[in-house]
Design a protein around this motif. Structure first.
Motif, PDB file in Angstrom:
ATOM      1  N   LEU A  24       0.832  -1.199   0.000  1.00 23.31           N
ATOM      2  CA  LEU A  24       0.000   0.000   0.000  1.00 23.31           C
ATOM      3  C   LEU A  24       0.870   1.254   0.000  1.00 23.31           C
ATOM      4  O   LEU A  24       2.030   1.228   0.411  1.00 23.31           O
ATOM      5  CB  LEU A  24      -0.916   0.023   1.230  1.00 23.31           C
ATOM      6  CG  LEU A  24      -1.952  -1.095   1.348  1.00 23.31           C
ATOM      7  CD1 LEU A  24      -2.814  -0.868   2.584  1.00 23.31           C
ATOM      8  CD2 LEU A  24      -2.829  -1.159   0.106  1.00 23.31           C
ATOM      9  N   ALA A  25       0.286   2.358  -0.450  1.00 27.82           N
ATOM     10  CA  ALA A  25       0.935   3.671  -0.387  1.00 27.82           C
ATOM     11  C   ALA A  25      -0.109   4.676   0.087  1.00 27.82           C
ATOM     12  O   ALA A  25      -0.577   5.532  -0.663  1.00 27.82           O
ATOM     13  CB  ALA A  25       1.505   4.075  -1.742  1.00 27.82           C
ATOM     14  N   GLN A  55       7.618   7.004  13.748  1.00 26.54           N
ATOM     15  CA  GLN A  55       8.744   7.108  12.801  1.00 26.54           C
ATOM     16  C   GLN A  55       8.748   8.473  12.132  1.00 26.54           C
ATOM     17  O   GLN A  55       9.799   9.118  12.004  1.00 26.54           O
ATOM     18  CB  GLN A  55       8.637   6.009  11.735  1.00 26.54           C
ATOM     19  CG  GLN A  55       8.958   4.616  12.232  1.00 26.54           C
ATOM     20  CD  GLN A  55       8.551   3.571  11.209  1.00 26.54           C
ATOM     21  OE1 GLN A  55       7.402   3.521  10.772  1.00 26.54           O
ATOM     22  NE2 GLN A  55       9.486   2.737  10.817  1.00 26.54           N
ATOM     23  N   PHE A  56       7.581   8.917  11.693  1.00 21.06           N
ATOM     24  CA  PHE A  56       7.469  10.215  11.036  1.00 21.06           C
ATOM     25  C   PHE A  56       7.910  11.335  11.972  1.00 21.06           C
ATOM     26  O   PHE A  56       8.717  12.199  11.603  1.00 21.06           O
ATOM     27  CB  PHE A  56       6.024  10.443  10.581  1.00 21.06           C
ATOM     28  CG  PHE A  56       5.758  11.821  10.049  1.00 21.06           C
ATOM     29  CD1 PHE A  56       6.154  12.177   8.769  1.00 21.06           C
ATOM     30  CD2 PHE A  56       5.112  12.769  10.840  1.00 21.06           C
ATOM     31  CE1 PHE A  56       5.912  13.460   8.279  1.00 21.06           C
ATOM     32  CE2 PHE A  56       4.870  14.047  10.358  1.00 21.06           C
ATOM     33  CZ  PHE A  56       5.273  14.396   9.076  1.00 21.06           C
ATOM     34  N   GLU A 109       5.247  21.024   7.824  1.00 20.14           N
ATOM     35  CA  GLU A 109       6.185  19.913   7.714  1.00 20.14           C
ATOM     36  C   GLU A 109       5.733  18.850   6.714  1.00 20.14           C
ATOM     37  O   GLU A 109       6.473  17.913   6.424  1.00 20.14           O
ATOM     38  CB  GLU A 109       6.393  19.240   9.080  1.00 20.14           C
ATOM     39  CG  GLU A 109       6.899  20.170  10.178  1.00 20.14           C
ATOM     40  CD  GLU A 109       5.771  20.956  10.839  1.00 20.14           C
ATOM     41  OE1 GLU A 109       6.085  21.901  11.577  1.00 20.14           O
ATOM     42  OE2 GLU A 109       4.583  20.622  10.611  1.00 20.14           O
ATOM     43  N   GLY A 110       4.509  19.003   6.191  1.00 21.61           N
ATOM     44  CA  GLY A 110       3.983  18.027   5.249  1.00 21.61           C
ATOM     45  C   GLY A 110       3.459  16.785   5.946  1.00 21.61           C
ATOM     46  O   GLY A 110       3.462  16.684   7.177  1.00 21.61           O
ATOM     47  N   GLY A 111       2.999  15.849   5.143  1.00 16.56           N
ATOM     48  CA  GLY A 111       2.467  14.599   5.672  1.00 16.56           C
ATOM     49  C   GLY A 111       3.418  13.445   5.409  1.00 16.56           C
ATOM     50  O   GLY A 111       4.592  13.635   5.095  1.00 16.56           O
ATOM     51  N   SER A 112       2.894  12.260   5.546  1.00 13.62           N
ATOM     52  CA  SER A 112       3.702  11.067   5.298  1.00 13.62           C
ATOM     53  C   SER A 112       2.897  10.094   4.456  1.00 13.62           C
ATOM     54  O   SER A 112       1.687  10.254   4.281  1.00 13.62           O
ATOM     55  CB  SER A 112       4.105  10.401   6.615  1.00 13.62           C
ATOM     56  OG  SER A 112       2.953   9.891   7.288  1.00 13.62           O
ATOM     57  N   PHE A 113       3.572   9.110   3.916  1.00 11.64           N
ATOM     58  CA  PHE A 113       2.847   7.991   3.330  1.00 11.64           C
ATOM     59  C   PHE A 113       3.558   6.707   3.709  1.00 11.64           C
ATOM     60  O   PHE A 113       4.764   6.695   3.979  1.00 11.64           O
ATOM     61  CB  PHE A 113       2.686   8.125   1.804  1.00 11.64           C
ATOM     62  CG  PHE A 113       3.900   7.824   0.993  1.00 11.64           C
ATOM     63  CD1 PHE A 113       4.117   6.546   0.494  1.00 11.64           C
ATOM     64  CD2 PHE A 113       4.824   8.814   0.696  1.00 11.64           C
ATOM     65  CE1 PHE A 113       5.232   6.263  -0.288  1.00 11.64           C
ATOM     66  CE2 PHE A 113       5.938   8.543  -0.084  1.00 11.64           C
ATOM     67  CZ  PHE A 113       6.145   7.269  -0.574  1.00 11.64           C
ATOM     68  N   GLY A 129       8.458   4.299   5.140  1.00 15.33           N
ATOM     69  CA  GLY A 129       8.727   2.883   4.900  1.00 15.33           C
ATOM     70  C   GLY A 129      10.182   2.601   4.577  1.00 15.33           C
ATOM     71  O   GLY A 129      10.502   1.491   4.141  1.00 15.33           O
ATOM     72  N   ARG A 130      11.049   3.562   4.788  1.00 11.84           N
ATOM     73  CA  ARG A 130      12.459   3.339   4.480  1.00 11.84           C
ATOM     74  C   ARG A 130      13.023   2.236   5.367  1.00 11.84           C
ATOM     75  O   ARG A 130      12.819   2.235   6.589  1.00 11.84           O
ATOM     76  CB  ARG A 130      13.232   4.642   4.676  1.00 11.84           C
ATOM     77  CG  ARG A 130      12.850   5.705   3.666  1.00 11.84           C
ATOM     78  CD  ARG A 130      13.341   7.089   4.030  1.00 11.84           C
ATOM     79  NE  ARG A 130      14.802   7.146   4.146  1.00 11.84           N
ATOM     80  CZ  ARG A 130      15.480   8.288   4.264  1.00 11.84           C
ATOM     81  NH1 ARG A 130      14.831   9.445   4.284  1.00 11.84           N
ATOM     82  NH2 ARG A 130      16.788   8.274   4.369  1.00 11.84           N
ATOM     83  N   PRO A 131      13.734   1.274   4.776  1.00 14.17           N
ATOM     84  CA  PRO A 131      14.221   0.119   5.546  1.00 14.17           C
ATOM     85  C   PRO A 131      15.046   0.494   6.772  1.00 14.17           C
ATOM     86  O   PRO A 131      14.945  -0.151   7.815  1.00 14.17           O
ATOM     87  CB  PRO A 131      15.065  -0.655   4.520  1.00 14.17           C
ATOM     88  CG  PRO A 131      14.472  -0.289   3.210  1.00 14.17           C
ATOM     89  CD  PRO A 131      14.052   1.147   3.343  1.00 14.17           C
TER      90      PRO A 131
END
Length: 386
Positions: free
Chosen positions: A168-169, A218-219, A287-291, A364-366
């Motif tokens: 998903l994104a 995480q964000f 700061e914007g959002g995340s996905f 989602g960065r490893p």
């Protein structure tokens, strides 16, 4: 030596030219024939493998899927493969991951597939060395073709890049929600507005030590304009109430007991029922959002009891047909956004899509999947609160 006549010389030159032309045509045609032959062979090869896997899967007759949130999509799989019985276990990612580890300690290898948030998959199952590499299970060309996925790549979120596939994104509001009778959303221009003293004692949050809040943490933790200092002020200095129950928090917020909620995952259901709740659109904030993959990652358990049926489900779910079914059926109140880019998004609300021109951080960065540093901070905050 007799001289060669002009006629004989002309014939010889024509034959030489003709032979040269034939050789040139052969040089052009043969590679094309070889390529066509190789392509036909490859098609025959995967089709033969798929037929063998299907045959073995039907013989196994069952697949065990431990799944969070999107279990309605299993009904579509059952219709396509009625010979494979689906044994489904549902719950949160943390509950399911912990259950699998507990079962395995008792030498019970029940689960084939784990489908939930990547944080639970990584911090529970990957760390327990309970997962097999997933990509060897990909058979269908449309699943293997990375150009059909967002960013032109397969989205593996574990550090080895082969065990946990995020399918998903979803655009994320950082799991921030509000009571629309008590909050004017336009007042918020930044995440730092959340630590305004006026909201002290008016916020309820999911326990930050749980993986259910992992992608939000995480964000907040890794964002260069937010970071650990914000986390300390927000969770440690706003006199928050903490809960482990999503629905309980949504009920409290809708009743006006709290103005803001962090982690109320069923607010779309409540909103559709006419209750005064909504989500902040943080993609419009400074700061914007995340996905992220949200609750949509896929893993294959090692020592799976039904490995062939597991392969059939993996390929079906990640195919166009499976991802279309996911968007349409998985959550009617909050349809998820598939990372496949070769399918329509008509069933996906704008709040879950990535809007061109807006700022998003991919959590989602490893290298960000190990939540231990964040959990350690959360434990220290909760301990200080007593």
């Amino acid at each position: 030596m007799r001289p060669v006549s002009a006629h004989a010389q002309a014939v010889s030159e024509r034959m030489t030219t003709r032979n040269r032309s034939r050789r040139m045509r052969a040089a052009l045609i043969l590679p094309a024939l070889w390529a066509l032959s190789a392509d036909l062979w490859a098609q025959s090869d995967w089709k033969k493998e798929w037929e063998n896997v299907l045959r073995a899967a039907k013989k196994e007759g069952q697949v065990s899927i431990y799944i969070y949130r999107y279990e309605p999509v299993l009904e579509a799989f059952k219709k396509d493969y009625p010979e494979i019985k689906v044994f489904a276990v549902t719950g949160t990612g943390a509950q399911l991951g912990t259950r699998i580890v507990t079962e395995r300690r008792a030498e019970k290898y029940i689960a084939d597939i784990f489908s939930a948030g990547p944080n639970s998959a990584f911090n529970i199952l990957y760390k327990a060395k309970a997962l097999d590499p997933l990509k060897p299970a990909f058979i269908l060309p449309e699943v293997l073709d990375e150009s059909k996925w967002y960013g032109g790549r397969h989205n593996f979120v574990d550090t080895e890049g082969k065990h946990i596939f995020g399918y998903l994104a979803n655009s994320s509001s950082s799991q921030l929600y509000y009571n629309s009778n008590l909050v004017q959303a336009k007042e918020f221009k930044s995440h730092w507005d959340l630590v305004n003293p006026k909201w002290r004692g008016k916020i309820v949050s999911l326990d930050p030590r749980l993986t259910g809040l992992g992608q939000t943490m995480q964000f907040l933790y890794y964002h260069p304009e937010i970071g650990p200092e914000f986390i300390k002020k927000f969770f440690g200095g706003m006199d928050m109430t903490f809960s482990k129950e999503f629905r309980q928090m949504t009920d409290w917020m809708s009743q006006g007991k709290f103005a803001i909620c962090v982690g109320c995952k069923d607010t779309d259901r409540a909103k559709n029922q006419g209750l005064p709740v909504d989500s902040f659109d943080t993609s419009l904030w400074k700061e914007g959002g995340s996905f992220s993959s949200g609750g949509g990652s896929l893993s294959l358990l090692n020592r799976a009891p039904h490995p062939y049926a597991a392969k059939v489900f993996i390929n079906w779910l990640l195919s166009r047909k499976g991802q279309i079914a996911l968007q349409k059926l998985a959550d009617v109140d909050d349809p998820p956004n598939s990372r496949r880019i070769d399918i329509l998004k008509d069933d996906v609300p704008m709040s879950n899509r990535l809007v061109e021109g807006r700022r998003y951080l991919d959590v989602g960065r490893p290298e960000w999947q190990d939540l231990e540093p964040i959990f350690q901070m959360a434990r220290e905050i909760m301990k200080a609160k007593g």
